[in-house]
Write an enzyme that holds these catalytic residues in place. Structure first.
Site, PDB file in Angstrom:
ATOM      1  N   HIS A 313     145.316  73.964 -28.665  1.00 44.23           N
ATOM      2  CA  HIS A 313     144.850  72.663 -29.123  1.00 44.23           C
ATOM      3  C   HIS A 313     143.444  72.812 -29.661  1.00 44.23           C
ATOM      4  O   HIS A 313     142.666  73.597 -29.124  1.00 44.23           O
ATOM      5  CB  HIS A 313     144.856  71.656 -27.956  1.00 44.23           C
ATOM      6  N   ASP A 371     153.251  68.582 -26.224  1.00 48.54           N
ATOM      7  CA  ASP A 371     154.546  68.812 -26.868  1.00 48.54           C
ATOM      8  C   ASP A 371     155.408  69.844 -26.165  1.00 48.54           C
ATOM      9  O   ASP A 371     156.597  69.954 -26.448  1.00 48.54           O
ATOM     10  CB  ASP A 371     154.331  69.262 -28.316  1.00 48.54           C
TER      11      ASP A 371
HETATM   12  N1  ACO Z   1     150.316  80.708 -30.426  1.00 41.63           N
HETATM   13  C1  ACO Z   1     149.677  81.891 -30.648  1.00 41.63           C
HETATM   14  N2  ACO Z   1     148.375  81.991 -30.985  1.00 41.63           N
HETATM   15  C2  ACO Z   1     147.687  80.857 -31.106  1.00 41.63           C
HETATM   16  C3  ACO Z   1     148.274  79.583 -30.888  1.00 41.63           C
HETATM   17  C4  ACO Z   1     149.646  79.548 -30.530  1.00 41.63           C
HETATM   18  N3  ACO Z   1     150.270  78.380 -30.310  1.00 41.63           N
HETATM   19  N4  ACO Z   1     147.351  78.619 -31.075  1.00 41.63           N
HETATM   20  C5  ACO Z   1     146.218  79.261 -31.406  1.00 41.63           C
HETATM   21  N5  ACO Z   1     146.407  80.609 -31.424  1.00 41.63           N
HETATM   22  C6  ACO Z   1     145.398  81.643 -31.679  1.00 41.63           C
HETATM   23  C7  ACO Z   1     145.014  81.673 -33.155  1.00 41.63           C
HETATM   24  O1  ACO Z   1     145.832  82.574 -33.867  1.00 41.63           O
HETATM   25  C8  ACO Z   1     143.572  82.131 -33.063  1.00 41.63           C
HETATM   26  O2  ACO Z   1     143.562  83.513 -32.796  1.00 41.63           O
HETATM   27  P1  ACO Z   1     142.364  84.448 -33.369  1.00 41.63           P
HETATM   28  O3  ACO Z   1     141.108  83.914 -32.756  1.00 41.63           O
HETATM   29  O4  ACO Z   1     142.727  85.820 -32.910  1.00 41.63           O
HETATM   30  O5  ACO Z   1     142.408  84.316 -34.854  1.00 41.63           O
HETATM   31  C9  ACO Z   1     143.042  81.439 -31.811  1.00 41.63           C
HETATM   32  O6  ACO Z   1     144.213  81.233 -30.985  1.00 41.63           O
HETATM   33  C10 ACO Z   1     142.368  80.104 -32.084  1.00 41.63           C
HETATM   34  O7  ACO Z   1     143.295  79.257 -32.717  1.00 41.63           O
HETATM   35  P2  ACO Z   1     142.987  78.352 -33.982  1.00 41.63           P
HETATM   36  O8  ACO Z   1     144.183  78.364 -34.887  1.00 41.63           O
HETATM   37  O9  ACO Z   1     141.670  78.704 -34.574  1.00 41.63           O
HETATM   38  O10 ACO Z   1     142.868  76.960 -33.304  1.00 41.63           O
HETATM   39  P3  ACO Z   1     142.917  75.582 -34.059  1.00 41.63           P
HETATM   40  O11 ACO Z   1     142.074  74.663 -33.287  1.00 41.63           O
HETATM   41  O12 ACO Z   1     142.627  75.725 -35.506  1.00 41.63           O
HETATM   42  O13 ACO Z   1     144.471  75.179 -33.951  1.00 41.63           O
HETATM   43  C11 ACO Z   1     146.514  74.295 -33.200  1.00 41.63           C
HETATM   44  C12 ACO Z   1     144.998  74.355 -32.997  1.00 41.63           C
HETATM   45  C13 ACO Z   1     146.844  73.936 -34.678  1.00 41.63           C
HETATM   46  C14 ACO Z   1     147.078  73.171 -32.346  1.00 41.63           C
HETATM   47  C15 ACO Z   1     147.125  75.653 -32.834  1.00 41.63           C
HETATM   48  O14 ACO Z   1     146.828  75.956 -31.488  1.00 41.63           O
HETATM   49  C16 ACO Z   1     148.630  75.699 -33.049  1.00 41.63           C
HETATM   50  O15 ACO Z   1     149.087  75.906 -34.187  1.00 41.63           O
HETATM   51  N6  ACO Z   1     149.464  75.472 -31.970  1.00 41.63           N
HETATM   52  C17 ACO Z   1     150.880  75.437 -32.097  1.00 41.63           C
HETATM   53  C18 ACO Z   1     151.311  74.101 -32.679  1.00 41.63           C
HETATM   54  C19 ACO Z   1     151.176  72.991 -31.681  1.00 41.63           C
HETATM   55  O16 ACO Z   1     151.634  73.074 -30.549  1.00 41.63           O
HETATM   56  N7  ACO Z   1     150.583  71.866 -32.155  1.00 41.63           N
HETATM   57  C20 ACO Z   1     150.458  70.658 -31.337  1.00 41.63           C
HETATM   58  C21 ACO Z   1     149.043  70.228 -31.221  1.00 41.63           C
HETATM   59  S1  ACO Z   1     148.956  68.870 -30.117  1.00 41.63           S
HETATM   60  C22 ACO Z   1     149.460  67.538 -30.988  1.00 41.63           C
HETATM   61  O17 ACO Z   1     149.323  67.411 -32.180  1.00 41.63           O
HETATM   62  C23 ACO Z   1     150.099  66.516 -30.193  1.00 41.63           C
END
Ligand code: ACO
Length: 436
Positions: A313, A371
């Protein structure tokens, strides 16, 4: 806004005079540096794609402490609202700032529950869609179309219009979501019943048919209500910011909310619950719990493009408090329906356990978000996967309205107009040879 004792000074290494910037304090959470005059004073913009360090507004509605894993609506912890209030109480709270007393509660419930029918013509509009259209495509269209059906409440600058539009949206959204579902499966639309609760009525419109009444199971009704409450608002997320930006042009409330619906659809936002369940079903098809290790290796491989949906998140760097409540509801619903051994639930638990112990997730502070379990609950209730984001839309509508109305009432609000760092071609002439 309260000025902090300190100010920020921005200095430059090229001799440009430094700029003093005011700092404001909120009631909780980080202070903000006010950069509104920065361009005028320095000729420079700030650069923050994704809003990683930018507060786009002041707001008194929802507060999240991502490190603690805390979510407050108007100061009340989500855990208390989920157990001591219902969704319509939460709607009242979000819209008006306080929980209702007994009389206000009765009046508000009555008001919403007596505006659940939609204009009869809307069903003909809906019938223009393909039967296999994604419910979010249908909902984006239907919500936008409300401005055509209810044009007597479209003046965003009129407080009475905003109030009427708010009640209409909250009351009619379950009807629209249920209609989108019924249309997709070829069943007749079921009219709302005002004697049922908000959640009970939604279940009735979803699962009753003209040939058979749907007996609302109180465990399912409570679970549905909790799903709505947990999704009601979440401060300045992508869809809420979209609603604010869209509404900042003075467009009507229905159009602004339709923009939020479109944004919520994306898999990185509201579409994650659908993506999460699809992911669980995929792993299940490939061998279930036995394949969890292999799947996790893919998730950790940056080149695979695979993410653990329902994890991570932007704000929560701890357990999403809504995920805990949803896990509780999951246990309750699966128990009530005799599905304790549901393989997808077992799979989700196995994935969660590994992820919470794995260095990749621990170092990045990736925890389950709401979720992760909401899809399993909804699937158990009988809601099809492609409607999950529609349920989220229904629930979040109140948050969008509360935030939109807060923005319109804020004397500091202006049309949203971000700036850019231009990296395209500088001025050049069209070659004459283009003319053919
Ligand atoms: N699985 C694997 N790796 C992940 C995940 C994941 N679900 N989420 C983040 N990471 C990793 C990223 O690849 C990144 O790695 P790095 O530092 O080596 O490059 C690090 O964790 C930081 O993640 P970011 O993408 O920079 O975090 P951001 O805040 O931009 O994204 C997000 C947040 C979009 C929610 C992301 O965690 C994601 O795509 N999760 C899966 C989708 C999801 O469950 N979304 C629901 C959000 S809650 C809602 O809307 C109700």
């Amino acid at each position: 806004m309260k000025l902090a004792d300190n100010k920020a000074t921005l200095s430059f290494s090229n001799g440009t005079p430094s700029v003093d910037l005011p700092v404001y304090q909120g009631n909780i959470g980080p202070d903000v540096i006010d950069i509104r005059k920065l361009y005028g004073q320095s000729g420079m913009f700030t650069y923050d794609p994704g809003f990683l360090s930018t507060a786009s507004c002041q707001s008194g509605i929802t507060y999240i402490d991502g490190d603690k894993g805390e979510l407050l609506y108007r100061g009340y912890p989500i855990e208390q609202l989920a157990t001591k209030a219902d969704y319509l109480d939460t709607c009242y709270l979000l819209l008006k700032g306080e929980l209702p007393d007994a009389k206000q509660r009765g009046d508000f419930h009555d008001l919403v529950l007596h505006h659940t029918m939609v204009h009869e013509q809307m069903q003909f509009f809906l019938r223009g869609f393909r039967r296999d259209a994604h419910p979010m495509a249908v909902l984006t269209g239907l919500v936008g179309a409300l401005s055509a059906f209810y044009h007597d409440s479209t003046d965003i600058n009129n407080a009475e219009h905003r109030d009427v539009a708010a009640i209409r949206l909250i009351a009619k959204m379950p009807t629209l979501v249920a209609m989108a579902y019924k249309y997709g499966i070829g069943q007749p639309f079921i009219y709302p019943r005002n004697d049922l609760s908000y959640a009970g009525n939604f279940l009735h419109m979803m699962f009753a048919t003209p040939c058979e009444e749907y007996k609302v199971n109180p465990v399912i009704e409570r679970a549905m209500d909790r799903i709505f409450t947990l999704h009601a608002d979440h401060e300045q997320n992508a869809s809420t910011s979209t609603v604010r930006l869209c509404g900042s042009s003075g467009t009507n409330p229905f159009a602004a909310i339709a923009a939020g619906v479109a944004c919520l659809w994306g898999p990185a936002h509201g579409g994650a619950n659908e993506a999460c369940l699809n992911m669980l079903e995929d792993i299940q098809r490939q061998g279930g719990v036995a394949k969890v290790g292999q799947f996790m290796e893919q998730v950790k491989d940056k080149n695979s493009g695979v993410k653990l949906m329902g994890f991570g998140h932007r704000v929560y760097k701890n357990y999403d408090p809504r995920a805990k409540l949803m896990q509780e509801t999951c246990d309750e619903v699966l128990g009530a329906l005799g599905l304790e051994n549901d393989p997808l639930f077992k799979l989700a638990k196995a994935l969660e356990k590994i992820a919470l112990e794995d260095d990749y997730f621990v170092q990045r502070k990736l925890y389950p978000n709401v979720d992760f379990y909401s899809g399993i609950v909804q699937r158990a209730i009988g809601i099809p996967v492609n409607l999950f984001t529609g349920i989220f839309t229904l629930a979040r509508t109140v948050g969008w309205i509360a935030q939109l109305n807060e923005m319109i009432s804020d004397p500091e609000y202006k049309i949203g107009r971000p700036r850019q760092l231009f990296t395209g071609s500088v001025r050049r002439d069209v070659p004459t040879s283009v003319k053919r």
